[in-house]
Structures are given as structure tokens and as C-alpha cells.
Design a protein around this motif. Structure first.
Motif, PDB file in Angstrom:
ATOM      1  N   ARG A  45       0.832  -1.242  -0.041  1.00 46.80           N
ATOM      2  CA  ARG A  45      -0.083   0.013   0.165  1.00 46.80           C
ATOM      3  C   ARG A  45       0.781   1.062  -0.036  1.00 46.80           C
ATOM      4  O   ARG A  45       0.353   2.219  -0.231  1.00 46.80           O
ATOM      5  CB  ARG A  45      -0.880  -0.142   1.251  1.00 46.80           C
ATOM      6  CG  ARG A  45      -2.176  -1.036   1.091  1.00 46.80           C
ATOM      7  CD  ARG A  45      -3.070  -0.907   1.945  1.00 46.80           C
ATOM      8  NE  ARG A  45      -4.211  -2.123   2.025  1.00 46.80           N
ATOM      9  CZ  ARG A  45      -5.078  -2.155   2.908  1.00 46.80           C
ATOM     10  NH1 ARG A  45      -4.988  -1.515   3.998  1.00 46.80           N
ATOM     11  NH2 ARG A  45      -6.007  -3.045   2.563  1.00 46.80           N
ATOM     12  N   PRO A  77      -5.937   4.963   8.301  1.00 46.50           N
ATOM     13  CA  PRO A  77      -5.592   3.663   7.448  1.00 46.50           C
ATOM     14  C   PRO A  77      -6.784   3.237   7.215  1.00 46.50           C
ATOM     15  O   PRO A  77      -7.041   2.344   6.272  1.00 46.50           O
ATOM     16  CB  PRO A  77      -4.949   2.777   8.389  1.00 46.50           C
ATOM     17  CG  PRO A  77      -5.210   3.400   9.869  1.00 46.50           C
ATOM     18  CD  PRO A  77      -5.144   5.020   9.717  1.00 46.50           C
ATOM     19  N   GLN A 133      -8.760   4.490   3.987  1.00 43.08           N
ATOM     20  CA  GLN A 133      -7.845   4.233   3.096  1.00 43.08           C
ATOM     21  C   GLN A 133      -8.731   2.919   2.333  1.00 43.08           C
ATOM     22  O   GLN A 133      -8.586   2.698   1.179  1.00 43.08           O
ATOM     23  CB  GLN A 133      -6.655   3.711   3.225  1.00 43.08           C
ATOM     24  CG  GLN A 133      -5.646   3.512   1.970  1.00 43.08           C
ATOM     25  CD  GLN A 133      -4.085   3.300   2.326  1.00 43.08           C
ATOM     26  OE1 GLN A 133      -4.012   2.734   3.503  1.00 43.08           O
ATOM     27  NE2 GLN A 133      -3.394   3.570   1.497  1.00 43.08           N
ATOM     28  N   ASP A 134      -9.264   1.938   3.202  1.00 45.91           N
ATOM     29  CA  ASP A 134      -9.940   0.706   2.684  1.00 45.91           C
ATOM     30  C   ASP A 134     -11.434   1.191   2.303  1.00 45.91           C
ATOM     31  O   ASP A 134     -12.128  -0.006   1.917  1.00 45.91           O
ATOM     32  CB  ASP A 134      -9.827  -0.264   4.188  1.00 45.91           C
ATOM     33  CG  ASP A 134      -8.711  -0.584   4.699  1.00 45.91           C
ATOM     34  OD1 ASP A 134      -7.648  -0.582   3.646  1.00 45.91           O
ATOM     35  OD2 ASP A 134      -8.329  -1.123   5.777  1.00 45.91           O
TER      36      ASP A 134
END
Length: 262
Positions: free
Chosen positions: A152, A216, A219-220
């Protein structure tokens, strides 16, 4: 008395966690992971930010291949039931716990060592750093979360090249591929990491928690769900400390940004 595989020191609100197998280039085995888990959990309780570093000439040369061979040949008995990979568990305690981690890198940062470094939120390298993923040349595959965290950051093509060729990235290449954010002269990574940790430690605990846990996860998510999660967190009731910090800025009492650089 047995030498600890992990050293721990609390300096103010900063926990200093050191990998301590210098004769093995800080290679990761199960006992080291167990001690690392204990140190990380301790830092969660008593520190506001942590610095992760390696004792000796290297940060971490990755998986202890002697242990891996013993496991592959049945000398280490497999557990009766499948469990979550112990590296995944402990590295997630670093990456998605309650406090930020800064990694100070020098020498070898390869294989599992790179996977461990990528669990930290900010990475500082000195000019001796070499980063790599030699698993392809060892007949094995990454197992410490690299397919998620490293890919990533650097992208699939860069990670494929690193794994297929086994080539090592120097400090400048590591910075270019966003593996590290800061590069300093040899021997200065730990000092720089501590300076950054001191600055991070001045933030509110709540803000630091949201930065390392919300970003984070966004981001998903899809675009709309990411914006929704952002709104949920930005609209949370702010603690009194946040009001004081905002008022300080409005009243012109906050330091100018250029005066507060790490």
C-alpha cells in the motif's frame, strides 16, 4: 541472567523499545515477538508515543532463518489449531494501537525487518540503511503483513520488483519510494526519531489516536464511506484540551509553524 531480546526505557512520555539480538542482526524469532508484544502493551499503558529501534549495527535482518528451517522440517511442532499469525497480531498492536510509533532505521531493514518497520507510523533512516525483500530468493513468501502494509505504500510493481529480484534499496531510494520519510547522516536516526516523537507527544492523545486509526481505515473505504467516517470523527465532542488549543491559536499565542519544526 538471560539477556532480554527487547530493551525498554521510558523517557518522559516516550517509550524507547529496542530490538536486542545484535549478534543475529536482530533477526525475529518467536521469543523476540513475545517480548516485543509485552513491551508494546506496556508502552500503550504508560507512554504517549514510542520509538522503535535496533541495537547494534542493524535495525533488523528479518526472519530468523534457523527457526524457519526448524519449523519447515518439523523440529518445531505446529499448533493443533490454526491461530492468527503472531507477527500479524503484534505488528497490528503497533500499527493500530492507541499511540503513534516512530521507527529509527539503520543498517539492514530487510524481510520481516521491513515489515516491522512499516508497522510504525513515521520512519527515519540514516544513510547506512538498505531495505529489501529477499524472501523470493529463500523459497518463502512475506508473512508479517508486507502484502498489505508495504504494497500500500510502494505499490504493487515496486514490491514485485523487490521480491522477484531481491535487490536492496539504499536510503535515497527508500525515501523516493516513501518507505522512509526522513534521511539523516549515519548514526543520527535514533536522535531524529526521538525529536519527532517529542513533537508528536505534544499533540493531544485523542488527536493522535484518530490520526493513526482513522486514516488507514479510510484508505480501505469507498469515497462516500471515507467522507462519512471523517465526518463522524471530526464531529465528535472535543475534550477541554482541544478548546484550549483552539483558543490559544485564535488569541495569537500559538507558536508559528516554522518555529516548531522537528
Amino acid at each position: 541472567m538471560t539477556t532480554p531480546l527487547i530493551t525498554y526505557q521510558l523517557d518522559g512520555n516516550i517509550a524507547l523499545i529496542g530490538l536486542n539480538r545484535p549478534d543475529k542482526r536482530n533477526a525475529i524469532n518467536d521469543p523476540l515477538v513475545d517480548e516485543l508484544r509485552a513491551a508494546v502493551l506496556r508502552a500503550h499503558e504508560e507512554a504517549d508515543v514510542a520509538v522503535l529501534y535496533g541495537q547494534g549495527s542493524n535495525f533488523c535482518a528479518g526472519l530468523d532463518l534457523a527457526e524457519a528451517l526448524a519449523r519447515a522440517t518439523g523440529q518445531i511442532k505446529a499448533p493443533r489449531k490454526r491461530r492468527r499469525h503472531n507477527w500479524h497480531e503484534v505488528f497490528d498492536l503497533i500499527a493500530r494501537g492507541p499511540i503513534p510509533f516512530v521507527a529509527a532505521l539503520h543498517g539492514a531493514v530487510v524481510g520481516g525487518g521491513l515489515e516491522l518497520a512499516m508497522a510504525a507510523h513515521v520512519r527515519v533512516a540514516d544513510e547506512t540503511v538498505v531495505c529489501g525483500l529477499p524472501e523470493g530468493q529463500r523459497g518463502i513468501f512475506v508473512g508479517g503483513g508486507g502484502t498489505v502494509r508495504i504494497q500500500r505504500v510502494v505499490g504493487t510493481t515496486v514490491m514485485m520488483d523487490m521480491m522477484l529480484t531481491g535487490r536492496l534499496l539504499d536510503a535515497a531510494e527508500s525515501e523516493r519510494e516513501h518507505i522512509v520519510r526522513y534521511v539523516v547522516p549515519a548514526g543520527q536516526a535514533l536522535d531524529k526519531a526521538r525529536a519527532i516523537a517529542e513533537r508528536i507527544g505534544k499533540n493531544s492523545l485523542e488527536t493522535n489516536w484518530m490520526i493513526i486509526n482513522v486514516l488507514p481505515r479510510v484508505q480501505d473505504l469507498s469515497h462516500d464511506d471515507g467522507l462519512f467516517l471523517e465526518q463522524l470523527n471530526s464531529a465528535r465532542a472535543r475534550p477541554p484540551e482541544a478548546e484550549a488549543r483552539l483558543r490559544e491559536f485564535v488569541d495569537g499565542k500559538a507558536k508559528k509553524l516554522q518555529e516548531n519544526q522537528a
